[in-house]
Design a protein around this motif. Structure first.
Motif, short mmCIF file in Angstrom:
data_model
loop_
_atom_site.label_atom_id
_atom_site.label_comp_id
_atom_site.label_asym_id
_atom_site.label_seq_id
_atom_site.Cartn_x
_atom_site.Cartn_y
_atom_site.Cartn_z
N THR A 149 0.83 -1.20 0.00
CA THR A 149 0.00 0.00 0.00
C THR A 149 0.87 1.25 0.00
O THR A 149 1.82 1.36 0.77
N ASP A 150 0.52 2.19 -0.85
CA ASP A 150 1.25 3.46 -0.91
C ASP A 150 0.66 4.40 0.13
O ASP A 150 -0.50 4.80 0.03
N ASP A 151 1.45 4.77 1.14
CA ASP A 151 0.98 5.70 2.16
C ASP A 151 1.34 7.15 1.82
O ASP A 151 1.16 8.05 2.64
N HIS A 152 1.87 7.37 0.62
CA HIS A 152 2.18 8.71 0.10
C HIS A 152 3.25 9.42 0.93
O HIS A 152 3.30 10.66 0.94
N LEU A 153 4.09 8.66 1.60
CA LEU A 153 5.24 9.20 2.31
C LEU A 153 6.51 8.72 1.64
O LEU A 153 6.49 7.76 0.86
N ALA A 154 7.62 9.38 1.93
CA ALA A 154 8.94 8.89 1.53
C ALA A 154 9.62 8.35 2.77
O ALA A 154 9.92 9.10 3.70
N HIS A 155 9.83 7.03 2.82
CA HIS A 155 10.48 6.39 3.96
C HIS A 155 11.98 6.35 3.71
O HIS A 155 12.44 5.87 2.66
N VAL A 156 12.77 6.85 4.67
CA VAL A 156 14.19 7.06 4.46
C VAL A 156 14.97 6.56 5.67
O VAL A 156 14.66 6.91 6.82
N LEU A 157 16.00 5.74 5.42
CA LEU A 157 16.95 5.35 6.47
C LEU A 157 17.96 6.48 6.66
O LEU A 157 18.56 6.95 5.68
N VAL A 158 18.13 6.91 7.89
CA VAL A 158 19.08 7.98 8.18
C VAL A 158 19.94 7.57 9.37
O VAL A 158 19.54 6.74 10.20
N SER A 159 21.12 8.16 9.47
CA SER A 159 22.03 7.83 10.56
C SER A 159 21.91 8.80 11.72
O SER A 159 22.27 8.47 12.85
N GLN A 160 21.42 10.01 11.46
CA GLN A 160 21.24 11.01 12.50
C GLN A 160 19.76 11.31 12.67
O GLN A 160 18.95 11.07 11.78
N HIS A 161 19.42 11.86 13.83
CA HIS A 161 18.01 12.13 14.13
C HIS A 161 17.45 13.20 13.20
O HIS A 161 18.06 14.24 12.98
N HIS A 162 16.29 12.89 12.61
CA HIS A 162 15.56 13.85 11.79
C HIS A 162 14.11 13.83 12.25
O HIS A 162 13.55 12.78 12.57
N ARG A 163 13.50 15.00 12.24
CA ARG A 163 12.10 15.08 12.62
C ARG A 163 11.22 14.68 11.44
O ARG A 163 11.40 15.19 10.34
N PRO A 164 10.25 13.79 11.64
CA PRO A 164 9.35 13.43 10.54
C PRO A 164 8.43 14.60 10.20
O PRO A 164 8.12 15.43 11.05
#
Length: 353
Positions: A149-164
């Motif tokens: 299912t497409d939730d219309h978000l971009a899911h991204v692996l990151v190494s540092q904290h980012h706010r969604p």
């Protein structure tokens, strides 16, 4: 829809991480939006008189040409627009009037061909916003053509904290396999499948499990290895459950019920989840195969047989190869098990004549 990933593009010539970008809430062209433009003290882009004066036509066209060359899949950031030479006033007008439309994060797009995949746009926008990130989970699965299912978000692996927010969802688990595709990095197909099986809701993970197993994307051995190598990874308990539920070859609740019908009836000589090879290639996978009788028993699901044309080709190929195919619905298996048993027994009798 399968999305081929073989076409590579040149890296962006204007580095998006040279400037920090604060963006207005979506939608960016609403009447009450105050657009915060890129800040780059090293280049003096904001606050300099040249950024505040209106542009003449020749300068604006030259800057727009530079921006077009720097775009990635038609996607760009406001920082890239400023670096290309567009003034603050021009950028503000384009955003306020909706000429530039927000994609995700710091990314915008001007004109999008109707054939361009929106998932790719989001992936490109995520890469411009978080250049060190890796596209993962649902976004990567859709890029690999998996039926999630497409939730219309971009899911991204990151190494540092980012706010969604603003269409971006950060994740922090280890990336086992990373590939460079188009202008962004994405988890490999097998790694993406394992991540989704571990972290998606169980019902959706079960459907995906059947899909990847029947298409030889993942084997039982690979799943077991993933569980053994990362015992503390998020979702490992769900992976163990999926392995246990499919250890006998049943890839869905309906198939498990079918197996139980066969066992209760004392019907022997069958194997679950078997490849059917015709002329040296796998043309199908049988939910249940009676190899000696050349009888295939299938549990119909809408997802598994959604491509009508391909399904007709598959069934014709099996018939020409001498196979009998029995297909049963969930309703028949649950509410009329005696009917399923009688049909299978009749087909087996016919095969011995």
């Amino acid at each position: 829809m399968t999305r081929p990933l073989s076409v590579l593009v040149e890296p962006v010539r204007i580095e998006p991480d040279r400037a920090s970008v604060a963006l207005a809430p979506y939608p960016p062209h609403s009447s009450d939006t105050q657009v915060a433009l890129p800040v780059d003290d090293a280049n003096g882009l904001i606050g300099a008189p040249a950024m505040l004066r209106p542009m003449d036509r020749r300068d604006r066209e030259a800057a727009e040409h530079r921006l077009r060359k720097a775009k990635v899949l038609h996607v760009f950031t406001l920082a890239m627009a400023a670096q290309a030479g567009l003034t603050r006033a021009v950028i503000r007008v384009k955003v306020d009037r909706g000429v530039w439309r927000h994609v995700v994060g710091a990314a915008y797009v001007e004109q999008v061909p109707p054939t361009l995949d929106p998932v790719r746009l989001r992936a490109a926008g995520a890469a411009l916003t978080w250049p060190k990130g890796v596209i993962c989970l649902r976004t990567a699965a859709l890029l690999h053509g998996m039926p999630v299912t497409d939730d219309h978000l971009a899911h991204v692996l990151v190494s540092q904290h980012h706010r969604p927010g603003r269409g971006l969802m950060p994740h922090y688990f280890p990336a086992a396999d990373v590939r460079r595709v188009l202008s962004f990095r994405v988890t490999g197909r097998r790694a993406t499948a394992i991540d989704c099986l571990a972290l998606m809701p169980l019902a959706e993970a079960e459907r995906l499990m059947a899909w990847v197993r029947t298409r030889e994307i993942l084997t039982v051995a690979e799943l077991r290895r993933a569980v053994d190598e990362w015992p503390g990874r998020p979702g490992v308990a769900q992976l163990r459950r999926l392995l246990a539920d499919t250890s006998d070859g049943a890839l869905s609740a309906a198939e498990r019920r079918l197996h139980q019908i066969l066992r209760d009836a004392g019907i022997r000589g069958w194997q679950a989840d078997q490849p059917i090879i015709v002329a040296g290639r796998i043309v199908a996978r049988a939910d249940v195969l009676f190899a000696e009788a050349k009888l295939i028993v299938e549990v119909d699901g809408r997802e598994a047989h959604a491509d009508f044309e391909a399904e007709r080709v598959r069934l014709n190929t099996l018939s020409l190869a001498g196979y009998t195919v029995l297909r049963f619905t969930w309703h028949q298996i649950v509410d009329r098990p005696w009917f399923v048993r009688a049909q299978i027994e009749a087909a087996l009798r016919n095969a011995t004549r």
